[in-house]
Scaffold this active site. Structure first.
Site, PDB file in Angstrom:
ATOM      1  N   ARG A  21      10.649  13.704  -1.933  1.00  0.00           N
ATOM      2  CA  ARG A  21      10.832  12.606  -2.900  1.00  0.00           C
ATOM      3  C   ARG A  21      10.755  13.315  -4.361  1.00  0.00           C
ATOM      4  O   ARG A  21      11.238  13.064  -5.395  1.00  0.00           O
ATOM      5  CB  ARG A  21       9.486  11.536  -2.897  1.00  0.00           C
ATOM      6  CG  ARG A  21      10.016  10.619  -1.770  1.00  0.00           C
ATOM      7  CD  ARG A  21       8.846   9.479  -2.030  1.00  0.00           C
ATOM      8  NE  ARG A  21       9.052   8.597  -0.625  1.00  0.00           N
ATOM      9  CZ  ARG A  21       7.808   8.679   0.108  1.00  0.00           C
ATOM     10  NH1 ARG A  21       6.870   9.362  -0.084  1.00  0.00           N
ATOM     11  NH2 ARG A  21       8.224   7.808   1.222  1.00  0.00           N
ATOM     12  N   GLU A  32       6.855  20.072  15.921  1.00  0.00           N
ATOM     13  CA  GLU A  32       6.029  19.440  16.810  1.00  0.00           C
ATOM     14  C   GLU A  32       6.029  19.445  18.168  1.00  0.00           C
ATOM     15  O   GLU A  32       7.276  19.560  18.753  1.00  0.00           O
ATOM     16  CB  GLU A  32       6.365  17.939  16.594  1.00  0.00           C
ATOM     17  CG  GLU A  32       5.754  16.695  17.330  1.00  0.00           C
ATOM     18  CD  GLU A  32       4.387  16.741  17.214  1.00  0.00           C
ATOM     19  OE1 GLU A  32       3.445  16.876  18.079  1.00  0.00           O
ATOM     20  OE2 GLU A  32       3.746  16.692  16.180  1.00  0.00           O
ATOM     21  N   SER A  38       5.265  10.431  14.101  1.00  0.00           N
ATOM     22  CA  SER A  38       5.076   9.265  13.276  1.00  0.00           C
ATOM     23  C   SER A  38       4.425   8.090  13.791  1.00  0.00           C
ATOM     24  O   SER A  38       4.823   6.946  13.552  1.00  0.00           O
ATOM     25  CB  SER A  38       6.265   9.262  12.189  1.00  0.00           C
ATOM     26  OG  SER A  38       5.750   8.252  11.170  1.00  0.00           O
ATOM     27  N   CYS A  42      -3.576   4.344  16.403  1.00  0.00           N
ATOM     28  CA  CYS A  42      -4.576   3.038  16.414  1.00  0.00           C
ATOM     29  C   CYS A  42      -4.022   1.960  17.217  1.00  0.00           C
ATOM     30  O   CYS A  42      -4.757   0.923  17.450  1.00  0.00           O
ATOM     31  CB  CYS A  42      -4.798   2.778  15.053  1.00  0.00           C
ATOM     32  SG  CYS A  42      -5.557   4.051  13.835  1.00  0.00           S
ATOM     33  N   ASN A 323      -2.906  10.166   6.019  1.00  0.00           N
ATOM     34  CA  ASN A 323      -1.924   9.671   5.050  1.00  0.00           C
ATOM     35  C   ASN A 323      -1.934  10.209   3.816  1.00  0.00           C
ATOM     36  O   ASN A 323      -0.923  10.693   3.158  1.00  0.00           O
ATOM     37  CB  ASN A 323      -1.177   8.268   5.290  1.00  0.00           C
ATOM     38  CG  ASN A 323      -0.317   7.831   6.204  1.00  0.00           C
ATOM     39  OD1 ASN A 323       0.710   7.995   6.438  1.00  0.00           O
ATOM     40  ND2 ASN A 323      -0.960   7.119   7.480  1.00  0.00           N
ATOM     41  N   TYR A 443     -11.521 -17.775  -5.500  1.00  0.00           N
ATOM     42  CA  TYR A 443     -12.095 -18.911  -4.740  1.00  0.00           C
ATOM     43  C   TYR A 443     -11.317 -20.051  -4.687  1.00  0.00           C
ATOM     44  O   TYR A 443     -10.378 -20.606  -5.325  1.00  0.00           O
ATOM     45  CB  TYR A 443     -13.368 -19.334  -5.475  1.00  0.00           C
ATOM     46  CG  TYR A 443     -14.024 -20.722  -5.017  1.00  0.00           C
ATOM     47  CD1 TYR A 443     -14.463 -20.849  -3.596  1.00  0.00           C
ATOM     48  CD2 TYR A 443     -13.559 -21.844  -5.837  1.00  0.00           C
ATOM     49  CE1 TYR A 443     -14.836 -22.079  -3.376  1.00  0.00           C
ATOM     50  CE2 TYR A 443     -13.985 -23.123  -5.315  1.00  0.00           C
ATOM     51  CZ  TYR A 443     -14.671 -23.270  -4.007  1.00  0.00           C
ATOM     52  OH  TYR A 443     -14.736 -24.530  -3.718  1.00  0.00           O
TER      53      TYR A 443
END
Length: 574
Positions: A21, A32, A38, A42, A323, A443
């Site tokens: 970017r 890898e 990627s 979890c 990350n 609230y």
């Protein structure tokens, strides 16, 4: 510029994406050794339980996607086996062919992650014994569950992965035993909180064995000796595990064993590059991810982070942190100014009907860091009971001298995530306990109470810090009484509530009668008032203080918290 990244899960892909970017001029290659990139590690337990239908849902991006989106060359099945930091080269082996080659770099990002810790016990390498770190592991466990008649599972380790997997396998109708070497499940939390996790597991049929260690894994029988333990099963598989506690060894039948006792950083490449390993056992880096080797960076689970409160190196391997670290390094190595600001170790895990969360320092860690701590146990509903509000317990820790909020832990069926995130934000920006009451939180009765549990937590801590309404935890009360200190404990509840259970050795004077009957108490003695959860106990505390009692504390969390503490095995007080 030529950037080489080793590792393609959270940190490595974040570093590559941010670098791209920032510049179109860099040549970016990711190596890898696995085939999946990627992925959501979890989410793996939920694939085993069926909440995630397909493993593909956890691996939505592949090398072609990265090439198209970012112009990044992701080479899976390629293992980086060596680093020459002087020549700025890496040695790479293509696993499918065994061929090796050398690649050059201007900047090298090591995102090598972690590997599961496997206890070095006999039989742990048998078929049917698994770890759960990546999609390949999950596919193996899923296939074993699908293809075999599995009814009994032993999970070794009661951290995040162990508990999530236990929950999911119970949901599949399996008998699950969890073996944990420490005193409680979720040992990163304070014992009075993790004991509630213990209770939740047992309430859902999990056999939880704490202070218990894995000794060996046994197979079925051998020809001529059917069913004999400790021998190889000709068909492959396990039949039992042997564990040991204070009473000796015990055999647990098992058709599948999941080892989830923790992880350790993959340090071979960082060490080969000459990078320093820090005091936590992970790679030492600065706040942008640089190691002490020029042009070599380390990010994610392999690297240390920094504690927001203490400023000291810390290591809590979580995908959220990985990350952030990857993005910071990807920015910095392309000339950006992003800096990693540290972590609080904020985490949350679902354990059946309870969300279990924490952030910042626990009471034990705060004391070890030298703080004079004030602790509150606040039991409040997440929203009004008339709209289905359900109670959560927030335990919060503050520094007595400065009033700074240091940490919080929370357990409850609903709304825990919102409160722990608010408290984590407050801690990050150095809030003191009196700041919490002034937070302008959203609230409506469908979402919260008029004074939110966060507000109540701040109010109670502020009163305790100022000394106007001191709090005493159940553990501290028991410790002081066990040491021989004479403390008068006053139950200010109704007779109906007292009949349901009370603190041993307490006297019963309902709040409505307390002013008239205060003469029955000794104003010179340390006094503790209590009710069910704390509010009426605080009212009684104020009455006695106004009548001249000089040392009056309110029992933190009231009788409800005390009874949970009393039911929990813990080291003798004193």
């Amino acid at each position: 510029m030529k950037i080489v990244v080793v590792g393609s899960v959270a940190a490595g892909t974040s570093a590559a994406a941010k670098a791209r970017r920032n510049t179109e001029d860099a040549q970016i290659t990711i190596y890898e050794r696995d085939t999946d990139i990627s992925y959501s590690g979890c989410g793996l337990p939920y694939y085993l339980g069926g909440e995630v239908e397909s493993i593909d849902d956890l691996t939505p991006r592949d090398a072609a996607w990265f090439a198209q989106r970012y112009g990044v060359d992701v080479r899976t099945g390629h293992e980086v086996t060596g680093v020459d930091p002087y020549a700025r080269t890496v040695r790479v082996r293509e696993l499918a062919t065994g061929e090796t080659f050398t690649d050059t770099y201007d900047e090298l990002v090591l995102a090598t992650g972690v590997s599961p810790v496997v206890p070095p016990v006999p039989g742990v390498d048998r078929p049917g014994v698994f770890t759960l770190r990546n999609p390949r592991d999950a596919r193996g466990v899923h296939a074993w569950l699908t293809d075999r008649d599995v009814t009994r599972v032993v999970v070794v380790g009661a951290g995040y992965i162990g508990l999530e997997t236990a929950e999911q396998l119970v949901g599949r109708g399996l008998d699950v035993t969890v073996v944990e070497a420490q005193e409680h499940a979720m040992p990163r939390m304070d014992g009075d909180m993790s004991a509630r996790v213990d209770a939740e597991l047992r309430a859902h049929g999990v056999e939880l064995l704490t202070r218990t260690r894995l000794v060996r894994v046994e197979g079925a029988g051998t020809p001529g000796s059917p069913g004999a333990p400790g021998e190889a099963d000709p068909s492959g598989g396990v039949s039992a595990v042997v564990v040991q506690d204070a009473d000796g060894e015990r055999t647990l039948p098992a058709d599948l064993v999941l080892v989830a006792v923790g992880v350790r950083p993959n340090l071979d490449l960082p060490r080969a590059a000459g990078a320093t390993v820090g005091p936590t056992g992970a790679v030492a880096v600065d706040r942008q991810g640089r190691t002490d080797v020029p042009h070599v960076w380390a990010v994610g689970d392999v690297a240390e982070s920094f504690d927001v409160i203490t400023g000291e190196p810390t290591w809590v391997p979580l995908g959220s942190t990985a990350n952030k670290m990857g993005r910071v390094a990807g920015d910095a190595l392309t000339g950006g100014s992003l800096v990693h600001r540290g972590i609080l170790g904020t985490s949350i895990v679902r354990v059946f009907d309870q969300a279990v969360a924490q952030t910042g320092l626990t009471e034990d860690r705060a004391r070890a860091a030298g703080h004079d701590v004030v602790v509150v146990h606040n039991i409040k509903p997440d929203r009004p009971p008339y709209l289905g509000g359900r109670e959560m317990l927030i335990k919060a820790v503050a520094d007595r001298a400065t009033g700074r909020l240091l940490g919080a832990q929370a357990i409850g069926p609903s709304g825990v995530d919102k409160r722990i995130d608010v408290l984590a934000t407050a801690i990050t920006y150095g809030a003191t306990v009196d700041d919490l009451f002034h937070l302008d939180l959203a609230y409506a009765p469908t979402y919260a109470t008029t004074k939110d549990p966060v507000h109540y937590t701040g109010m109670a801590l502020d009163n305790a810090v100022r000394g106007s309404a001191p709090l005493l935890s159940p553990a501290e009360l028991d410790r002081r009484r066990a040491a021989g200190e004479k403390i008068q404990v006053v139950d200010v509840r109704s007779a109906k509530d007292r009949a349901k259970g009370f603190v041993e050795g307490s006297v019963h004077i309902p709040l409505a009668e307390l002013r008239a009957r205060a003469g029955e108490l000794d104003p010179t003695l340390p006094t503790v008032t209590y009710c069910n959860k704390g509010v009426t106990g605080n009212a009684g505390q104020n009455v006695l203080r106004n009548l001249g009692f000089t040392d009056v504390a309110n029992l933190s969390g009231g009788n409800k918290n005390y009874q949970q503490f009393a039911r929990t095995p813990h080291p003798p007080a004193g």
